[in-house]
Design a protein around this motif. Structure first.
Motif, mmCIF file in Angstrom:
data_model
loop_
_atom_site.group_PDB
_atom_site.id
_atom_site.type_symbol
_atom_site.label_atom_id
_atom_site.label_comp_id
_atom_site.label_asym_id
_atom_site.label_seq_id
_atom_site.Cartn_x
_atom_site.Cartn_y
_atom_site.Cartn_z
ATOM 1 N N LEU A 55 0.831 -1.199 0.000
ATOM 2 C CA LEU A 55 0.000 0.000 0.000
ATOM 3 C C LEU A 55 0.868 1.254 0.000
ATOM 4 O O LEU A 55 1.933 1.276 0.617
ATOM 5 N N ARG A 59 -2.744 5.738 1.701
ATOM 6 C CA ARG A 59 -3.917 4.855 1.758
ATOM 7 C C ARG A 59 -4.331 4.559 3.190
ATOM 8 O O ARG A 59 -5.506 4.302 3.461
ATOM 9 N N ASN A 391 -10.959 5.842 2.487
ATOM 10 C CA ASN A 391 -9.959 5.292 1.554
ATOM 11 C C ASN A 391 -10.207 3.839 1.178
ATOM 12 O O ASN A 391 -9.290 3.148 0.736
ATOM 13 N N ARG A 394 -9.486 3.122 -2.612
ATOM 14 C CA ARG A 394 -8.059 3.220 -2.914
ATOM 15 C C ARG A 394 -7.287 2.010 -2.370
ATOM 16 O O ARG A 394 -6.380 1.491 -3.013
ATOM 17 N N VAL A 395 -7.637 1.589 -1.167
ATOM 18 C CA VAL A 395 -6.971 0.428 -0.584
ATOM 19 C C VAL A 395 -7.265 -0.820 -1.413
ATOM 20 O O VAL A 395 -6.363 -1.603 -1.739
ATOM 21 N N ASP A 398 -5.242 -0.765 -4.592
ATOM 22 C CA ASP A 398 -3.835 -1.115 -4.369
ATOM 23 C C ASP A 398 -3.671 -2.624 -4.203
ATOM 24 O O ASP A 398 -2.703 -3.218 -4.682
#
Length: 609
Positions: A55, A59, A391, A394-395, A398
Motif C-alpha cells: 500500500l 492509503r 480510503n 483506494r486500498v 492497491d
C-alpha cells in the motif's frame, strides 16, 4: 448562554471515534476541538503493508478535516493540562505556544514505543508505531538488499540480508510475514551471489507466536511463517545490540544491520504529567471512563486503565478494538453530561480476531469459527475495508494492483535513521532540524539511548541568546543569533556524518571529517559567515565542504559511504521482553458496521510488565 467547549487530545482510534460520534450527536450545539500532531487518522493495522510496498502511505491515512467537518482541528502536541483552570497547553508544528479552554476534556493521547534497558537497543533498533517508521523500514530493507547484491564478500552480503524482528505479537508477526515476501520478491528478480537468500528471524521470550490469542491462530501463523522460511525462535530474545549485529540470550551472535523493535507500548508521557492516579502507567478511570474527582475529564484508549466489568479487578488491554469502542462510550457519556440521554458503563465482548500474513494467507476466527489460508485472507481484508473510516476504494485498488503487478522496490530516502529514534514521545512525527523541543527531548534520554542524543537537531528555542542590550541593534542581534544557530546545526551535521561513515573503514570517515573541518577553517579565514540571511528554521546551506544539506530530514548520505546508511540502523539486541507491536487496532462490533471480526493487538503492555 455560550456553547459548551469540548477538547479532544489525540486522534487515534479512541480520539477519532469520540470526535466523530460527538459531531454527529452535537450537530453544531457544541464547540468540538481536536488537538493532534498530524492532520490525519492513521489506520495502524495496515502499516506492515506500507512497509512491504503493498500500500502507498496515504492509503492508511484518513483526513481529519475531510471526515470531521463539524470539528475544529488544531495541529500541535499537548504539553500539559491544568485541570484546575480547565486548560490544555500545546506547542504547534512551528513552535508556537497555545492553550485551549474546555468544559469537557477527553484524553486519548495513545501510546509510544516501550523501551527496555537492553544495551544498544535505543541506538540501533527502530520501532513500528507511526508512518515515518514504516516508510523508513521500507527504504532501509530495500537498501540493504541492494547493498547485499553489490557486496563483494559473503559475510557482508549475509549480514545485510539478515533481518531480526523482536516480538511475536501482532506487529512483529505481520512485519516478519510481509517483510519476508517483500525481500524474496526483490532477490527473485536480481539473485544474490552464491545463492544467498534473505533471512528473517522472529524472536520472543513467549513459548509460541501470538501468545495472547488462541491456539488455532497461533499455530496457523507459526506454520505459515516457517513454510516461507522465517526462523521463528521462541524462548529467545536479545541480550545486547551492537553496530554489527545482535547477541541473543542463548549466546548466539547474529550479524545483521536491521533490528525491528515490536515488544509493546507504554502510555504517552503526557499521562504522568497530569498528576492523576495511575494504574501501570495509565490514567485510572471509572467504568464510565471519567477520572475520579474530575467528572469533566474523560480518558480512553491506551492512555486509560478502564475497568473490565467482565473480569472484576482487571482492566481492558491496550488494544484497538477496545480503544475504538472506548471512543463511542465517551461520546455517549459526554452527551449525557449535558442532559442528552443517560450515561452508560463500558462493556465489550469480542467477536473474533484476524492476523494478516501477507498475500492470500491469514489466520482468523470470526465469531470464533477457525479459518486459515485463502478463506481467512478474504475475511481479513473484508474486515479491514469495513473498519477503515475512509480510503476503502483506494486500498482495494492497491490490493488488486499488487496481485497483478510486481512491486516497486525503490528507496526514496525521505526518512533518515536519526529522524525516527526508537525512544521518542512522538513516533507519529519524523524528527526534523529545528523542531521545537527536539534537543531537550534528546538530552533527557538516559541509558543506551544517551549515545543518540546528539543526532537531534536543535530548535530555534534552544539557541536563543540573552538580550543583546541597547548597544546592539535588532539586525545585528538577529545576525548573531543566526550565526550561533548555524554553528550548532553544522556541529550536529558533523556528528551525523561521523555516524553515517561508521560503516566505512575508519580512515575514510576520518578523511571526510578532516576535509570538512579544513574547508570550514578556510571559509572563516575568507570572512564568509555560515549561512547568513536565512530563515531560523532552515538548515544551513553554506556548510563547510559543500555538503548537501546534511541536516535536512531527507539529507544525502555521507559521500564516502557505500550504503548511505547510518550506523544506527544496524541492529541491536532486543530486550528480554517481547510482547510485540502494541498498536491500536479497531474492531467494529454490532455498532460499527458489518465486519464481525476484531483485529486485536496482542502486543499490549499487559503482558510486558
Amino acid at each position: 448562554m455560550s456553547r459548551p467547549r469540548i477538547v479532544i487530545v489525540g486522534a487515534g482510534f479512541a480520539g477519532y471515534r469520540t470526535a466523530k460520534e460527538l459531531s454527529r450527536k452535537a450537530r453544531g450545539k457544541a464547540d468540538i476541538t481536536l488537538l493532534n500532531p498530524t492532520d490525519y487518522f492513521l489506520y495502524v493495522p495496515l502499516l506492515p503493508q506500507v512497509a512491504a510496498g503493498v500500500l502507498e502511505p496515504r492509503r492508511v491515512t484518513v483526513s481529519l478535516s475531510g471526515t470531521l467537518p463539524r470539528v475544529r482541528l488544531v495541529l500541535g502536541e499537548a504539553d500539559g493540562v491544568d485541570m484546575d483552570a480547565g486548560t490544555v497547553h500545546y506547542t504547534g508544528p512551528e513552535g508556537e505556544r497555545g492553550s485551549l479552554p474546555y468544559d469537557r476534556l477527553v484524553l486519548a493521547v495513545g501510546s509510544v514505543n516501550k523501551l527496555l534497558p537492553v544495551p544498544g537497543v535505543a541506538e540501533y533498533a527502530h520501532g513500528f508505531r507511526g508512518l515515518p517508521e514504516a516508510l523508513y523500514l521500507r527504504d532501509h530493507v530495500t537498501r540493504q538488499v541492494e547493498l547485499a547484491a553489490a557486496a563483494e564478500d559473503r559475510a557482508g552480503c549475509e549480514a545485510r540480508c539478515t533481518f531480526v524482528v523482536v516480538g511475536a505479537g501482532y506487529t512483529g508477526t505481520e512485519v516478519a510475514a510481509h517483510g519476508q515476501r517483500y525481500t524474496d520478491a526483490q532477490v527473485r528478480k536480481h539473485p544474490l551471489r552464491n545463492g544467498i537468500r534473505p533471512r528473517w528471524i522472529l524472536l520472543d521470550i513467549a513459548d509460541r507466536v501470538l501468545p495472547e490469542l488462541d491456539e488455532h491462530l497461533s499455530t496457523t501463523a507459526d506454520r505459515t511463517l516457517r513454510e516461507r522460511g522465517v526462523e521463528v525462535r521462541m524462548g529467545t530474545s536479545v541480550k545486547e545490540a551492537t553496530p554489527d549485529g545482535v547477541l541473543l540470550t542463548d549466546g548466539e551472535f547474529v550479524a545483521t544491520r536491521t533490528l525491528v523493535w515490536c515488544v509493546g507500548v507504554r502510555p504517552d508521557p503526557l499521562v504522568e504529567s497530569t498528576g492523576q492516579p495511575l494504574e501501570r502507567g495509565r490514567l485510572l478511570v471509572d467504568p464510565y471512563l471519567q477520572l475520579p474527582g474530575r467528572p469533566e475529564v474523560f480518558a480512553c484508549g491506551d492512555a486509560a486503565a478502564v475497568p473490565d466489568l467482565d473480569d472484576p479487578g482487571g482492566f481492558t488491554p491496550m488494544t484497538a478494538q477496545h480503544a475504538w469502542r472506548h471512543g463511542k462510550t465517551v461520546a455517549h457519556n459526554i452527551a449525557a453530561s449535558f442532559g442528552d440521554g443517560e450515561r452508560q458503563p463500558y462493556r465489550h465482548r469480542d467477536l473474533g480476531f484476524v492476523v494478516d500474513l501477507g498475500g492470500a494467507k491469514a489466520a482468523a476466527n470470526p465469531l470464533h469459527i477457525p479459518l486459515s489460508g485463502v478463506a481467512a485472507g478474504a475475511v481479513t481484508r473484508g474486515y479491514h475495508l469495513a473498519a477503515m473510516p475512509g480510503n476503502r476504494v483506494r486500498v482495494a485498488a492497491d490490493w488488486l494492483l499488487d496481485a497483478v503487478l510486481p512491486r516497486q522496490a525503490v528507496q526514496l530516502g525521505l526518512v533518515r535513521s536519526w529522524s525516527v529514534p526508537l525512544e521518542s514521545d512522538s513516533p507519529e512525527l519524523a524528527r526534523v532540524p529545528g523542531r521545537p523541543g527536539a534537543r531537550e527531548e534528546a538530552e533527557a534520554r538516559s541509558g543506551p539511548g544517551a549515545a543518540t542524543a546528539r543526532d537531534t537537531q536543535p530548535g530555534p528555542g534552544a539557541l536563543e541568546q540573552d538580550d543583546p542590550g541597547p548597544a546592539k541593534g535588532a539586525g545585528e542581534a538577529r545576525k548573531a543569533k543566526e550565526e550561533q544557530e548555524a554553528s550548532a546545526l553544522q556541529e550536529a551535521g558533523e556528528v551525523q556524518e561521523a555516524r553515517e561513515v561508521r560503516d566505512v573503514e575508519p580512515s575514510a570517515g576520518e578523511a571526510v571529517i578532516a576535509e570538512a573541518k579544513a574547508r570550514e577553517g578556510a571559509q572563516h579565514r575568507s570572512g564568509d559567515g555560515p549561512a547568513h540571511n536565512r530563515s531560523p528554521h532552515e538548515p544551513a546551506t553554506n556548510q563547510p565542504g559543500g555538503e548537501p544539506a546534511r541536516n535536512q530530514p531527507g539529507g544525502e548520505p555521507a559521500r564516502n559511504q557505500p550504503g548511505g546508511e547510518p550506523a544506527r540502523n544496524q541492529p541491536g539486541p532486543a530486550p528480554g521482553e517481547t510482547q510485540g507491536g502494541g498498536e491500536s487496532r479497531p474492531s467494529p462490533g454490532p455498532d460499527a458496521g458489518p465486519a464481525p471480526v476484531q483485529h486485536t493487538d496482542a502486543d499490549s503492555s499487559e503482558g510486558d510488565s
